[in-house]
Write an enzyme that holds these catalytic residues in place. Structure first.
Site, PDB file in Angstrom:
ATOM      1  N   ASP A  40      -5.685  22.586 -58.623  1.00 38.33           N
ATOM      2  CA  ASP A  40      -7.101  22.547 -58.275  1.00 38.33           C
ATOM      3  C   ASP A  40      -7.903  23.364 -59.277  1.00 38.33           C
ATOM      4  O   ASP A  40      -7.401  24.341 -59.860  1.00 38.33           O
ATOM      5  CB  ASP A  40      -7.331  23.108 -56.864  1.00 38.33           C
ATOM      6  CG  ASP A  40      -8.770  22.898 -56.397  1.00 38.33           C
ATOM      7  OD1 ASP A  40      -9.105  21.753 -56.033  1.00 38.33           O
ATOM      8  OD2 ASP A  40      -9.551  23.859 -56.412  1.00 38.33           O
ATOM      9  N   GLU A  42     -11.899  25.204 -60.011  1.00 40.56           N
ATOM     10  CA  GLU A  42     -13.291  25.517 -59.731  1.00 40.56           C
ATOM     11  C   GLU A  42     -14.026  25.413 -61.065  1.00 40.56           C
ATOM     12  O   GLU A  42     -13.455  25.716 -62.124  1.00 40.56           O
ATOM     13  CB  GLU A  42     -13.447  26.923 -59.137  1.00 40.56           C
ATOM     14  CG  GLU A  42     -12.687  27.150 -57.837  1.00 40.56           C
ATOM     15  CD  GLU A  42     -13.154  26.266 -56.706  1.00 40.56           C
ATOM     16  OE1 GLU A  42     -14.299  25.754 -56.760  1.00 40.56           O
ATOM     17  OE2 GLU A  42     -12.378  26.057 -55.763  1.00 40.56           O
ATOM     18  N   HIS A 207     -12.902  27.363 -50.933  1.00 34.19           N
ATOM     19  CA  HIS A 207     -13.588  27.296 -52.224  1.00 34.19           C
ATOM     20  C   HIS A 207     -13.027  28.282 -53.250  1.00 34.19           C
ATOM     21  O   HIS A 207     -13.757  28.819 -54.083  1.00 34.19           O
ATOM     22  CB  HIS A 207     -15.093  27.480 -52.049  1.00 34.19           C
ATOM     23  CG  HIS A 207     -15.713  26.436 -51.176  1.00 34.19           C
ATOM     24  ND1 HIS A 207     -15.685  25.103 -51.484  1.00 34.19           N
ATOM     25  CD2 HIS A 207     -16.346  26.527 -49.968  1.00 34.19           C
ATOM     26  CE1 HIS A 207     -16.291  24.406 -50.533  1.00 34.19           C
ATOM     27  NE2 HIS A 207     -16.686  25.255 -49.593  1.00 34.19           N
ATOM     28  N   ASP A 212      -7.510  25.974 -52.134  1.00 39.48           N
ATOM     29  CA  ASP A 212      -7.504  24.511 -52.008  1.00 39.48           C
ATOM     30  C   ASP A 212      -6.120  23.935 -52.302  1.00 39.48           C
ATOM     31  O   ASP A 212      -5.713  22.935 -51.697  1.00 39.48           O
ATOM     32  CB  ASP A 212      -8.545  23.905 -52.958  1.00 39.48           C
ATOM     33  CG  ASP A 212      -9.969  24.145 -52.474  1.00 39.48           C
ATOM     34  OD1 ASP A 212     -10.126  24.546 -51.307  1.00 39.48           O
ATOM     35  OD2 ASP A 212     -10.912  23.951 -53.265  1.00 39.48           O
TER      36      ASP A 212
END
Length: 477
Positions: A40, A42, A207, A212
């Protein structure tokens, strides 16, 4: 692995809607994927081109997803045996205010972190190289988000050639829409988690890239790993040719050379799980079964953003690396009972080798110097065990010569003498927070690292950090 073949499927139905899909088949016949690397990102947010602000990967073997040991023991949540890597990244563009609000990552908090560079890519590559092939990157909405963004960063940093050519990739959102059409109103990770577990993901992991990743793993196991894994076997595509959205005071202290007092800028909290709980055994020195590191900048320990936001528990900005290791020695029954790591569960993992050490070295090299390894009871346990492994594997020369080390147990005994009956991590946590560490993290290397950081912040980071500046020694091998 067979040469990838490209074919187009038109008119495929997903949730009642027809759409054109370009599908890449990497094999003439599906070959079972052996390692699923949940992944994942960000990012900087809404404005194109998006850049990575945090990356997290968790490698899980097929057998561990299907029937491996879990945490908590006997549970059905997440596999106990996982290799993990997490790194925060300084983007070269502004972070959108909405993205900063959601992720709690800002240009200011990331200002002293390294950009997406060769060391970071090599850390990811070494983690991938340690896994049993075939290896597949797994991301939720990966086709439209994670995979093209990672490919773009690899291209921009001119590191794409470092990435393994035989790694596959697959999107869990597509899998779940295909297998469970009509069962969910929304296929976002938080909504699926809420439907399956009756609650949203915990606020301290929501988040965050690593949060995640763990949510993905939990969802796959809860929905039924066997059916989803079979779907992935048939639908995984080659990441190499993926084109983006258009395709679907101790012995250790005596050995160390005392460094002149410095102001340490990065504290790399370290913990090991091993084959035995004792050190100094003449014929059978403990070997590492799990290693975890979390790098935290000085300013983040003192006053940086935390998770949950506004809390005083964990710094939001941390680079982390965790790996399970197959020892060549037998694991003492007591150690196996405490750590939930056995010769059987670690049987397909790699030994303590050059790729693992390079992963650690790349993480260290990405930090602002001076860098200091921090371990609880490190002088008597973690530091000599790590040095022993480096010497035995004949790769000690790879380790940076300027890294320092310090023991938090000594710091706390010196600064808080008489205030605690026991200075063990669980007892300190219980005294400071009123409860023992959560069972899902107790006696895991990563769990102990996080506990250490929480304790340092709670007891008074400034006072402990100043002590470390004065007492840190060179990690001489």
């Amino acid at each position: 692995m067979a040469t990838p073949l490209v074919k187009a499927e038109k008119g495929k139905t997903t949730n009642g809607k027809k759409e054109e899909v370009t599908k890449v088949s990497t094999k003439a016949e599906p070959v079972p994927i052996q390692t699923f690397v949940f992944f994942d990102l960000e990012t900087t947010g809404l404005d194109q081109p998006r850049q990575i602000t945090e990356i997290s990967l968790a490698a899980v073997r097929r057998d561990q997803l299907l029937s491996g040991t879990t945490v908590p023991p006997g549970g059905a949540t997440i596999p106990r045996v996982m290799d993990k890597f997490t790194a925060c990244v300084r983007p070269r563009r502004d972070i959108h205010p909405k993205a900063a609000e959601i992720t709690n990552l800002t240009n200011q908090s990331l200002g002293k972190h390294r950009v997406f560079d060769e060391d970071l890519v090599k850390s990811v590559v070494h983690l991938l190289n340690r896994q049993e092939p075939p290896v597949c990157l797994v991301a939720h909405n990966g086709n439209r988000f994670d995979f093209p963004i990672l490919k773009a960063e690899l291209g921009d940093s001119e590191t794409v050639d470092l990435f393994p050519q035989d790694v596959l990739c697959v999107d869990t959102m597509v899998a779940i829409k295909d297998l469970y059409a009509g069962q969910f109103k929304s296929f976002s990770l938080p909504k699926i988690h809420e439907n399956l577990f009756g609650e949203a993901p915990p606020p301290e992991v929501a988040h965050t890239a690593e949060g995640d990743v763990i949510t993905m793993v939990k969802i796959v196991k809860k929905l039924g790993a066997e059916e989803i894994l079979q779907w992935m076997d048939s639908n995984a595509v080659s990441f190499a040719i993926y084109r983006g959205e258009e395709m679907a005071t101790s012995i250790a202290k005596e050995e160390a050379t005392k460094a002149a007092p410095v102001q340490i800028q990065t504290f790399v909290f370290l913990d090991l799980e091993t084959t035995d709980l004792r050190t100094g055994l003449e014929e059978d020195e403990p070997q590492i079964t799990e290693i975890s590191l979390a790098a935290v900048r000085r300013d983040q320990l003192l006053s940086g953003p935390t998770v949950p936001p506004g809390g005083a528990s964990l710094p939001r900005v941390m680079d982390k690396f965790t790996a399970c290791v197959r020892p060549t020695h037998s694991i003492h029954p007591k150690a196996a009972e405490i750590t939930n790591l056995t010769k059987q569960t670690l049987g397909k993992h790699r030994v303590f080798d050059e790729d693992l050490v390079k992963s650690v070295v790349h993480l260290l090299n990405r930090q602002e110097p001076p860098v200091c390894l921090v371990a609880h009871n490190g002088d008597w346990f973690d530091f000599p065990v790590l040095k022993s492994e480096l010497r035995r594997s004949k790769i000690a020369g790879l380790f940076p010569k300027d890294v320092l080390c310090v023991d938090t147990m000594l710091a706390m005994k010196h600064l808080y003498a008489g205030q605690f009956r026991s200075f063990s991590l669980p007892r300190l946590h219980e005294n400071l927070f009123g409860v023992a560490p959560p069972p899902e993290v107790a006696h895991t290397a990563e769990g102990d690292v996080i506990t250490m950081i929480k304790i340092v912040k709670k007891m008074g980071a400034e006072k402990i950090i100043q002590w470390m500046d004065e007492k840190a020694s060179a990690f001489a091998i």
